[in-house]
Design a protein around this motif. Sequence first.
Motif, PDB file in Angstrom:
ATOM      1  N   SER A 199       0.834  -1.201   0.000  1.00 46.79           N
ATOM      2  CA  SER A 199       0.000   0.000   0.000  1.00 46.79           C
ATOM      3  C   SER A 199       0.868   1.250   0.000  1.00 46.79           C
ATOM      4  N   LYS A 200       0.569   2.137  -0.914  1.00 49.25           N
ATOM      5  CA  LYS A 200       1.290   3.404  -1.008  1.00 49.25           C
ATOM      6  C   LYS A 200       0.367   4.534  -0.588  1.00 49.25           C
ATOM      7  N   GLY A 201      -0.404   4.315   0.431  1.00 45.52           N
ATOM      8  CA  GLY A 201      -1.366   5.321   0.863  1.00 45.52           C
ATOM      9  C   GLY A 201      -2.729   5.019   0.268  1.00 45.52           C
ATOM     10  N   GLU A 202      -3.558   6.012   0.227  1.00 41.26           N
ATOM     11  CA  GLU A 202      -4.914   5.850  -0.300  1.00 41.26           C
ATOM     12  C   GLU A 202      -4.876   5.770  -1.817  1.00 41.26           C
ATOM     13  N   ARG A 203      -5.543   4.758  -2.372  1.00 46.56           N
ATOM     14  CA  ARG A 203      -5.605   4.582  -3.818  1.00 46.56           C
ATOM     15  C   ARG A 203      -7.016   4.878  -4.304  1.00 46.56           C
ATOM     16  N   SER A 204      -7.091   5.302  -5.536  1.00 43.92           N
ATOM     17  CA  SER A 204      -8.411   5.489  -6.134  1.00 43.92           C
ATOM     18  C   SER A 204      -8.984   4.118  -6.485  1.00 43.92           C
ATOM     19  N   VAL A 205     -10.258   4.100  -6.792  1.00 38.59           N
ATOM     20  CA  VAL A 205     -10.916   2.840  -7.147  1.00 38.59           C
ATOM     21  C   VAL A 205     -10.302   2.279  -8.425  1.00 38.59           C
ATOM     22  N   GLU A 206      -9.990   3.150  -9.375  1.00 42.13           N
ATOM     23  CA  GLU A 206      -9.404   2.695 -10.637  1.00 42.13           C
ATOM     24  C   GLU A 206      -8.026   2.066 -10.412  1.00 42.13           C
ATOM     25  N   GLU A 207      -7.198   2.681  -9.562  1.00 44.72           N
ATOM     26  CA  GLU A 207      -5.861   2.133  -9.283  1.00 44.72           C
ATOM     27  C   GLU A 207      -5.953   0.797  -8.560  1.00 44.72           C
ATOM     28  N   ALA A 208      -6.874   0.687  -7.598  1.00 44.70           N
ATOM     29  CA  ALA A 208      -7.037  -0.571  -6.858  1.00 44.70           C
ATOM     30  C   ALA A 208      -7.511  -1.682  -7.787  1.00 44.70           C
ATOM     31  N   ALA A 209      -8.430  -1.374  -8.687  1.00 47.30           N
ATOM     32  CA  ALA A 209      -8.904  -2.383  -9.633  1.00 47.30           C
ATOM     33  C   ALA A 209      -7.792  -2.782 -10.593  1.00 47.30           C
ATOM     34  N   GLY A 210      -6.989  -1.816 -11.038  1.00 44.79           N
ATOM     35  CA  GLY A 210      -5.891  -2.115 -11.948  1.00 44.79           C
ATOM     36  C   GLY A 210      -4.807  -2.957 -11.299  1.00 44.79           C
ATOM     37  N   ALA A 211      -4.607  -2.810  -9.983  1.00 45.46           N
ATOM     38  CA  ALA A 211      -3.572  -3.579  -9.282  1.00 45.46           C
ATOM     39  C   ALA A 211      -3.877  -5.066  -9.292  1.00 45.46           C
ATOM     40  N   VAL A 212      -5.167  -5.424  -9.323  1.00 46.75           N
ATOM     41  CA  VAL A 212      -5.528  -6.841  -9.332  1.00 46.75           C
ATOM     42  C   VAL A 212      -5.978  -7.316 -10.706  1.00 46.75           C
ATOM     43  N   GLY A 213      -5.817  -6.441 -11.728  1.00 48.79           N
ATOM     44  CA  GLY A 213      -6.083  -6.862 -13.097  1.00 48.79           C
ATOM     45  C   GLY A 213      -7.522  -6.677 -13.551  1.00 48.79           C
ATOM     46  N   LEU A 214      -8.267  -5.811 -12.923  1.00 44.72           N
ATOM     47  CA  LEU A 214      -9.650  -5.568 -13.321  1.00 44.72           C
ATOM     48  C   LEU A 214      -9.785  -4.189 -13.956  1.00 44.72           C
ATOM     49  N   LYS A 215     -10.852  -4.019 -14.725  1.00 41.41           N
ATOM     50  CA  LYS A 215     -11.163  -2.719 -15.316  1.00 41.41           C
ATOM     51  C   LYS A 215     -12.551  -2.307 -14.848  1.00 41.41           C
ATOM     52  N   LEU A 216     -12.708  -1.026 -14.613  1.00 40.56           N
ATOM     53  CA  LEU A 216     -14.030  -0.520 -14.257  1.00 40.56           C
ATOM     54  C   LEU A 216     -14.830  -0.268 -15.526  1.00 40.56           C
ATOM     55  N   PRO A 217     -16.149  -0.465 -15.448  1.00 38.88           N
ATOM     56  CA  PRO A 217     -16.964  -0.185 -16.638  1.00 38.88           C
ATOM     57  C   PRO A 217     -17.018   1.318 -16.909  1.00 38.88           C
ATOM     58  N   GLN A 218     -17.117   1.659 -18.165  1.00 42.06           N
ATOM     59  CA  GLN A 218     -17.221   3.060 -18.557  1.00 42.06           C
ATOM     60  C   GLN A 218     -18.654   3.523 -18.358  1.00 42.06           C
ATOM     61  N   GLN A 219     -18.801   4.699 -17.793  1.00 46.87           N
ATOM     62  CA  GLN A 219     -20.138   5.241 -17.589  1.00 46.87           C
ATOM     63  C   GLN A 219     -20.577   5.959 -18.852  1.00 46.87           C
ATOM     64  N   PRO A 220     -21.782   5.671 -19.300  1.00 45.26           N
ATOM     65  CA  PRO A 220     -22.255   6.348 -20.504  1.00 45.26           C
ATOM     66  C   PRO A 220     -22.605   7.798 -20.207  1.00 45.26           C
ATOM     67  N   GLY A 221     -22.376   8.650 -21.165  1.00 41.94           N
ATOM     68  CA  GLY A 221     -22.746  10.052 -21.008  1.00 41.94           C
ATOM     69  C   GLY A 221     -24.201  10.239 -21.422  1.00 41.94           C
ATOM     70  N   GLY A 222     -24.667  11.451 -21.360  1.00 40.44           N
ATOM     71  CA  GLY A 222     -26.022  11.722 -21.806  1.00 40.44           C
ATOM     72  C   GLY A 222     -26.892  12.220 -20.670  1.00 40.44           C
ATOM     73  N   LYS A 223     -28.174  12.238 -20.934  1.00 35.64           N
ATOM     74  CA  LYS A 223     -29.138  12.798 -19.999  1.00 35.64           C
ATOM     75  C   LYS A 223     -29.210  11.972 -18.712  1.00 35.64           C
ATOM     76  N   GLY A 224     -29.153  12.644 -17.600  1.00 41.88           N
ATOM     77  CA  GLY A 224     -29.265  11.973 -16.322  1.00 41.88           C
ATOM     78  C   GLY A 224     -27.923  11.646 -15.685  1.00 41.88           C
ATOM     79  N   TRP A 225     -26.836  11.699 -16.399  1.00 46.27           N
ATOM     80  CA  TRP A 225     -25.511  11.408 -15.852  1.00 46.27           C
ATOM     81  C   TRP A 225     -24.790  12.717 -15.626  1.00 46.27           C
ATOM     82  N   GLU A 226     -24.268  12.868 -14.438  1.00 43.00           N
ATOM     83  CA  GLU A 226     -23.515  14.066 -14.136  1.00 43.00           C
ATOM     84  C   GLU A 226     -22.045  13.839 -14.442  1.00 43.00           C
ATOM     85  N   SER A 227     -21.397  14.839 -14.984  1.00 38.37           N
ATOM     86  CA  SER A 227     -19.993  14.695 -15.315  1.00 38.37           C
ATOM     87  C   SER A 227     -19.143  15.353 -14.274  1.00 38.37           C
TER      88      SER A 227
END
Length: 112
Positions: free
Chosen positions: A84-112
């Motif tokens: 552990s190198k301190g607090e990791r983001s969700v993306e970094e933690a998933a990448g450390a174990v070989g996983l990818k997060l799903p991409q969120q679709p843009g458009g109406k109802g999704w905040e960027s």
Amino acid sequence: MVALGPPRTLRALLKELRYLSAATGRPYRDTAAYRYLVEAFRAHRVTSEKLCRAQHELHFQAATYLCLLQSTRNHVALHQEFHSKGERSVEEAAGAVGLKLPQQPGGKGWES
């Protein structure tokens, strides 16, 4: 444990000593471990006149020590990669174990 012949075991041990000396910056031939290993293997060579039981014991101890050195080196590499190198983001933690997060679709109802 590694089941190699005595010359291969000695070469593998010297290879591990080179890995260790690269970390310290000292030539591996200047270490006490190098001198001890070479002297021990020279002293326990099998000649045509005798078959010595101590030679088999030396090979067993050398193979055990080789296993220890290789396991320690692998442990350090794994520890550096996953420690552990301190607090990791969700993306970094998933990448450390070989996983990818799903991409969120843009458009109406999704905040960027």
